[in-house]
Design an enzyme around this catalytic site. Structure first.
Site, PDB file in Angstrom:
ATOM      1  N   ASP A  64       1.398  -1.188  -0.218  1.00  0.00           N
ATOM      2  CA  ASP A  64       0.095  -0.199  -0.102  1.00  0.00           C
ATOM      3  C   ASP A  64       0.836   1.371  -0.166  1.00  0.00           C
ATOM      4  O   ASP A  64       2.027   0.942  -0.286  1.00  0.00           O
ATOM      5  CB  ASP A  64      -0.598  -0.534   0.973  1.00  0.00           C
ATOM      6  CG  ASP A  64       0.153  -0.205   2.654  1.00  0.00           C
ATOM      7  OD1 ASP A  64       1.266  -0.145   2.225  1.00  0.00           O
ATOM      8  OD2 ASP A  64      -0.734  -0.780   3.406  1.00  0.00           O
ATOM      9  N   ASP A 131      -7.667  -1.156  14.202  1.00  0.00           N
ATOM     10  CA  ASP A 131      -9.169  -1.783  13.845  1.00  0.00           C
ATOM     11  C   ASP A 131      -8.861  -2.978  12.805  1.00  0.00           C
ATOM     12  O   ASP A 131     -10.197  -3.419  12.208  1.00  0.00           O
ATOM     13  CB  ASP A 131      -9.200  -0.561  13.594  1.00  0.00           C
ATOM     14  CG  ASP A 131      -8.875  -0.085  11.630  1.00  0.00           C
ATOM     15  OD1 ASP A 131      -8.046  -1.472  11.711  1.00  0.00           O
ATOM     16  OD2 ASP A 131      -8.605   0.541  10.834  1.00  0.00           O
ATOM     17  N   HIS A 133      -7.457  -3.905   9.989  1.00  0.00           N
ATOM     18  CA  HIS A 133      -7.450  -4.137   9.018  1.00  0.00           C
ATOM     19  C   HIS A 133      -5.729  -4.944   8.239  1.00  0.00           C
ATOM     20  O   HIS A 133      -4.470  -4.407   9.366  1.00  0.00           O
ATOM     21  CB  HIS A 133      -6.904  -2.558   8.551  1.00  0.00           C
ATOM     22  CG  HIS A 133      -6.111  -1.935   9.016  1.00  0.00           C
ATOM     23  ND1 HIS A 133      -5.406  -0.503  10.125  1.00  0.00           N
ATOM     24  CD2 HIS A 133      -3.890  -1.755   9.148  1.00  0.00           C
ATOM     25  CE1 HIS A 133      -4.938   0.124   9.640  1.00  0.00           C
ATOM     26  NE2 HIS A 133      -4.281  -0.720   9.229  1.00  0.00           N
ATOM     27  N   GLU A 138      -9.236  -1.006   5.519  1.00  0.00           N
ATOM     28  CA  GLU A 138     -10.119  -0.497   6.242  1.00  0.00           C
ATOM     29  C   GLU A 138     -11.196  -1.643   7.256  1.00  0.00           C
ATOM     30  O   GLU A 138     -11.785  -1.839   5.038  1.00  0.00           O
ATOM     31  CB  GLU A 138     -10.589   1.019   6.368  1.00  0.00           C
ATOM     32  CG  GLU A 138      -9.315   1.488   6.132  1.00  0.00           C
ATOM     33  CD  GLU A 138      -8.388   1.715   7.767  1.00  0.00           C
ATOM     34  OE1 GLU A 138      -8.795   0.710   8.155  1.00  0.00           O
ATOM     35  OE2 GLU A 138      -8.211   2.980   8.043  1.00  0.00           O
TER      36      GLU A 138
HETATM   37  C1  GLP Z   1      -0.146   0.666   8.613  1.00  0.00           C
HETATM   38  C2  GLP Z   1      -0.101  -0.467   6.979  1.00  0.00           C
HETATM   39  C3  GLP Z   1      -0.168  -1.249   7.503  1.00  0.00           C
HETATM   40  C4  GLP Z   1       0.264  -2.105   9.189  1.00  0.00           C
HETATM   41  C5  GLP Z   1      -0.853  -1.448   9.445  1.00  0.00           C
HETATM   42  C6  GLP Z   1       0.237  -2.024  10.947  1.00  0.00           C
HETATM   43  O1  GLP Z   1      -1.326   1.547   8.530  1.00  0.00           O
HETATM   44  N1  GLP Z   1      -0.451   0.245   6.170  1.00  0.00           N
HETATM   45  O2  GLP Z   1       0.665  -2.786   6.565  1.00  0.00           O
HETATM   46  O3  GLP Z   1       0.533  -3.581   8.760  1.00  0.00           O
HETATM   47  O4  GLP Z   1      -0.925  -0.136   9.307  1.00  0.00           O
HETATM   48  O5  GLP Z   1       0.854  -1.096  11.406  1.00  0.00           O
HETATM   49  P1  GLP Z   1       1.918  -1.450  12.773  1.00  0.00           P
HETATM   50  O6  GLP Z   1       3.304  -2.680  11.751  1.00  0.00           O
HETATM   51  O7  GLP Z   1       2.952   0.218  12.917  1.00  0.00           O
HETATM   52  O8  GLP Z   1       1.166  -1.611  14.021  1.00  0.00           O
END
Ligand code: GLP
Length: 255
Positions: A64, A131, A133, A138
């Site tokens: 993404d 949440d 995702h 989302e």
């Molecule tokens: C982000 C990314 C995701 C990621 C998630 C968790 O927004 N787009 O791909 O897995 O949120 O982030 P983190 O690993 O920093 O907790």
């Protein structure tokens, strides 16, 4: 059922995931990796860097990217992937793709075509948002969705505000591989660390499969590995069974 492995800490999880990637690349030197951003996959990239594998023929596709942030912004996922994946692993920039290049109207379809042209993703690393995702899919994302533009939830923007000066600087839109796209990867490796991920992780692994909790789409996939630390695994109802399964894993069975 996903294989759930509860590990003492994130470094141990990183080493296991890096080991799975090493096996894959030994078998298939031109393997296609799906890479993720966020703090979760960092121990995997660190462990992989230490293994000093020949990765000269692999390809990598990121999940993404923000929309509305210049690609050269330090928090764009183009920059993050360059800093955390491409440079430390010694990859050529051309080996690594991040969505969002070129005119935004064509970017989603272009990205789908590029993944298909590379032969699909062999191993996809995934984190999970608080949440639920995965990628930036989302809650409410279709379980069949393809790469497209999405609007971020306020919760995600607040979670990601730590990477920016203020929450108002976090973009409102993103481009993300869809849940249908992610499901086509041949092996999903979902990682989660820390207490703040425990509810989302338990819901993804053991809750109902629902667009309301996008990570639950992993339950529709035939080959999923879930690597968690004790805190992120603390709300799993069947934790004892996962420990038992892993402790009794036959030697011939890979991750
Ligand atoms: C982000 C990314 C995701 C990621 C998630 C968790 O927004 N787009 O791909 O897995 O949120 O982030 P983190 O690993 O920093 O907790």
């Amino acid at each position: 059922m996903a294989e759930v492995v509860i590990l003492p800490d994130r470094e141990a999880a990183g080493m296991l995931a890096a080991g799975a990637i090493a096996e894959l690349v030994a078998r298939k030197p031109d393997a296609v990796l799906g890479v993720a951003t966020g703090s979760t996959p960092l121990p995997v990239y660190r462990a992989l860097t230490r293994l000093r594998l020949d990765l000269s023929r692999i390809r990598a596709f990121a999940l993404d990217e923000y929309v509305g942030l210049p690609l050269e912004h330090p928090q764009s996922y183009h920059s993050v992937i360059e800093r955390e994946v491409t440079a430390p692993l010694g990859l050529e920039p051309a080996q690594v793709a991040v969505p969002g290049d070129g005119p935004i109207e064509a970017a989603s379809e272009d990205y789908e075509r590029a993944i298909a042209a590379a032969g699909g993703v062999d191993l996809q690393l995934l984190g999970i948002g608080t949440d639920g995702h995965i990628g930036f899919n989302e809650p409410g994302s279709s379980l069949a969705s393809r790469t497209r533009i999405k609007t971020l939830t306020e919760q995600t923007r607040r979670d990601n505000a730590r990477f920016f000066a203020a929450v108002d600087d976090v973009p409102r839109h993103c481009i993300t591989q869809g849940l249908g796209t992610i499901r086509e990867a041949r092996h999903l490796v979902l990682l989660a660390f820390g207490d703040e991920k425990a509810d989302a992780l338990a819901a993804a692994v053991e809750g109902p499969v629902t667009a309301s909790l996008p990570g639950s789409v992993i339950q529709l996939h035939p080959r999923v590995t879930v690597l968690v630390d004790e805190a992120a695994g603390s709300r799993l109802v069947h934790a004892d069974y996962y420990r038992y399964v892993y402790a009794n894993k036959p030697d011939w069975q890979r991750l």
